[in-house]
Design a protein around this motif. Structure first.
Motif, PDB file in Angstrom:
ATOM      1  N   SER A   1     -55.623  69.438  23.248  1.00  0.00           N
ATOM      2  CA  SER A   1     -56.242  70.130  22.106  1.00  0.00           C
ATOM      3  C   SER A   1     -57.629  70.649  22.461  1.00  0.00           C
ATOM      4  CB  SER A   1     -56.359  69.201  20.904  1.00  0.00           C
ATOM      5  OG  SER A   1     -55.157  68.532  20.694  1.00  0.00           O
ATOM      6  N   THR A   2     -58.390  69.844  23.180  1.00  0.00           N
ATOM      7  CA  THR A   2     -59.737  70.259  23.552  1.00  0.00           C
ATOM      8  C   THR A   2     -59.666  71.511  24.422  1.00  0.00           C
ATOM      9  OG1 THR A   2     -60.255  67.904  23.638  1.00  0.00           O
ATOM     10  CG2 THR A   2     -61.934  69.398  24.471  1.00  0.00           C
TER      11      THR A   2
ATOM     12  N   ASP B   1     -65.349  65.668  34.865  1.00  0.00           N
ATOM     13  CA  ASP B   1     -66.712  65.184  34.604  1.00  0.00           C
ATOM     14  C   ASP B   1     -66.784  63.659  34.547  1.00  0.00           C
ATOM     15  OD1 ASP B   1     -66.786  64.623  31.246  1.00  0.00           O
ATOM     16  OD2 ASP B   1     -65.123  65.743  32.075  1.00  0.00           O
TER      17      ASP B   1
END
Ligand code: GTP
Length: 597
Positions: free
Chosen positions: A20-21, A136
């Motif tokens: 979704s992100t 990240d």
């Protein structure tokens, strides 16, 4: 848009790997959303979906992306439902695309669920673009994950895109990969119209909205079209797309995905997988792959408070407007009064409908034992179908009962194999295949659907800590030693709890239900026997002891407010009880009793 500038794709990802992100980032990058709108996740937009982390209805967004080659491409991102109950919808959504992004968490690696979805995508001849997300994270090991994708999935990951959907790294690289790696659709603008109905839903302002993928020809406002399987004709009054905001477009051409509206009142008239063509000069042959959706699980829904029946009727009617895969008809039960016999795609679908009725329509409901459809060959030679155990004819009039079977494919990491094999065996499963692919097992089982509808999926997930994936298809019916089991509370049969079971499993199931009911039914002033019986013969029994003292006695008469609270709680509890003869059975007992531990 010309075919060479269209790309249609879906995203494959394990739960929480960032689908979704990433979708939101792609929308944001291509200008569909402002930063402020980004704070709200766009793609999963229903509360229940968000809470359960699943997508029920597919959403599609069209993005315009100007690539490094200077050309502007039209990208359609198709979101797919994530549960086996909706496997057919998924297959149609995939059929509308030419490729998929495979998103893998750089810290978690490839998960079993991903594997099953990738195979499905490969079956649709999709070009798969691997994306290693969450680089990240301190725990990210992109190189290890890259090797894993190659080894486990068997696709080239040397050019996998490294991204962080959260920090916005690699988004443009992903868009470039979509343009350069995923092939454009093919189609013929001048051929008779052929469009696949991918999905449909009810919108309070627009009526039924139909998501389509045009194969050949062009869809335009004002066209008179027909739905080939549905057999109806409609005048198209709107063509558009979602960006993700709704936007009208002049036409939907070959290779494009978009939506149409045509003054249709019920989604039941817009069947997923149907072919849309023009009334005049239309296509001769429909697209392959259409399947009529069929309810596989049935149960009764009754209002706890009989006065809510009309409200239930109205609410069910409204839900049905928006969900064609859900069916219902009126049912009268001796103990529960008036309600509805409803059909669902599976147990999750049942739970979603039940939850929506209680949440959105504020209804307290009793759900009876879920059941599949049995085929009965009667002694007079006729064939009957049994949707409701309560309607079971006299056994002497039945020559044989056949039950539906499924073929299930389960993937899981090796370590959970033992537990899953046992589960399948306990559910009368017959293993037909077992293979290993890089630390993961793939099992194929034939199982009676009856054994799967209750809680198989939940059990599978809990045994494998969520890592197992499960996919199934129906493979016909087989004769089984099936009997009707009644549950008697205080010597009264509770029709909502009667069920069809395999003779060999009856005793264990009966014992389990009696034990559960013993815990779930509060004590009364008298002793209550709970029994399971088959044809008058008791096969299991438990007894609920009589209550000794008033509940408030526990408070030693001291604290008045506490006492009041307790009484209030009791009163509230009462509201959700159902009276059987002189016994009150709490609402939860009906569904809880049926779950196997
Ligand atoms: P479901 O909707 O449950 O299927 O999950 P999903 O795959 O759509 O994942 P979602 O986008 O909801 O992300 C899951 C979690 O991972 C969220 O808390 C995100 O903020 C987080 N997340 C997504 N992408 C990244 C990323 O690149 N880096 C980090 N650190 N977290 C991310």
């Amino acid at each position: 848009t010309s075919l060479s500038h269209i790309r249609n794709f879906s995203i494959i990802a394990h739960i929480d790997h960032g689908k979704s992100t990433l979708a939101d980032r792609l929308i944001q990058f291509t200008g569909g959303l402002t930063d402020r709108e980004m704070t709200e996740q766009v793609l999963d937009n229903m509360d229940i979906e968000r809470e359960r982390g699943i997508t029920i209805k597919a959403q599609t967004v069209r993005l315009n992306y100007t690539a490094k080659d200077g050309e502007t491409y039209e990208l359609s991102l198709m979101d797919t439902p994530g549960h086996v109950d909706f496997a057919y919808e998924v297959s149609r959504s995939l059929a509308a695309c030419e490729g998929a992004l495979l998103v893998v968490d750089a810290a978690q690696g490839v998960e079993a669920q991903t594997l099953a979805n990738v195979y499905q995508s490969i079956e649709h001849d999709h070009e798969i673009v691997p994306v290693i997300n969450k680089i990240d994270l301190p725990a990210a090991e992109p190189e290890k994950v890259r090797a894993e994708i190659e080894e486990i999935i068997g696709i080239d990951a040397s050019e996998a895109v490294l991204s962080s959907a959260k920090s916005g790294i690699g988004i443009e690289d992903i868009l470039e990969a979509i343009v350069t790696k995923i092939p454009p659709p093919s189609g013929d603008r001048d051929a008779p119209l052929k469009a696949m109905l991918v999905d449909s839903w009810y919108d309070p302002y627009l009526g039924v909205v139909i998501l389509v993928r045009v194969i050949d020809g062009v869809l335009k406002k004002g066209m008179q079209v027909k739905f080939m399987a549905g057999g109806t004709q409609h005048l198209i009054d709107r063509t558009g797309c979602f960006r993700p905001k709704i936007e009208q477009v002049a036409e939907i051409g070959p290779g494009e995905i978009g939506f149409i509206t045509a003054q249709i009142k019920e989604v039941a008239h817009a069947k997923v997988g149907d072919t849309i063509t023009t009334v005049k000069g239309g296509a001769e042959k429909a697209l392959a792959g259409f399947k009529e959706v069929q309810s596989v699980v049935f149960c009764g829904l009754f209002p706890v408070d009989a006065a809510d029946f009309e409200k239930l009727r109205e609410s069910i009617g409204k839900l049905r407007l928006n969900d064609a895969s859900f069916s219902f008809e009126m049912e009268t039960s001796a103990a529960l009064g008036q309600g509805f016999r409803c059909g669902f795609l599976g147990l999750l679908h049942l739970e979603i409908i039940q939850e929506r009725l209680s949440r959105e329509y504020d209804l307290d409901l009793i759900t009876t034992a879920p059941s599949v459809v049995y085929k009965m060959e009667m002694t007079d030679g006729s064939i009957k179908y049994l949707h409701n155990p309560a309607d079971m004819p006299d056994p002497v009039k039945i020559r044989a009962i056949e039950e539906p079977w499924i073929k299930a494919v389960i993937y899981c990491p090796d370590e959970y194999l033992g537990g899953i094999l046992k589960l399948c065996q306990d559910r009368r499963g017959v293993q037909t295949d077992l293979t290993y692919v890089g630390g993961r097992a793939q099992m194929t089982y034939e199982l009676p659907l009856n054994e799967v509808v209750f809680d198989f999926y939940d059990r599978l997930k809990s045994i494998s800590r969520g890592y197992a994936s499960f996919d199934y298809e129906q493979i016909g019916t087989q004769v089984g030693q099936l009997v009707k089991m009644n549950i008697l509370v205080n010597a009264e049969p509770v029709d909502a709890l009667s069920m069809i079971v395999h003779r060999d499993a009856a005793e264990a199931r009966g014992r389990h239900i009696c034990e559960r009911m013993k815990d779930l039914i509060p004590r009364h002033m008298f002793k209550i026997p709970v029994q399971a019986s088959i044809g008058g013969k008791v096969i299991a029994r438990e007894t609920i002891a009589a209550m000794r003292k008033d509940v408030t006695a526990k408070c030693y008469g001291g604290d008045i407010s506490r006492k009041k609270k307790l009484l209030e709680k009791q009163k509230k509890g009462k509201k959700k009880m159902r009276e059987y003869g002189n016994v009150s059975i709490p609402q939860e007992a009906f569904i809880a009793a049926l779950r196997m531990g």
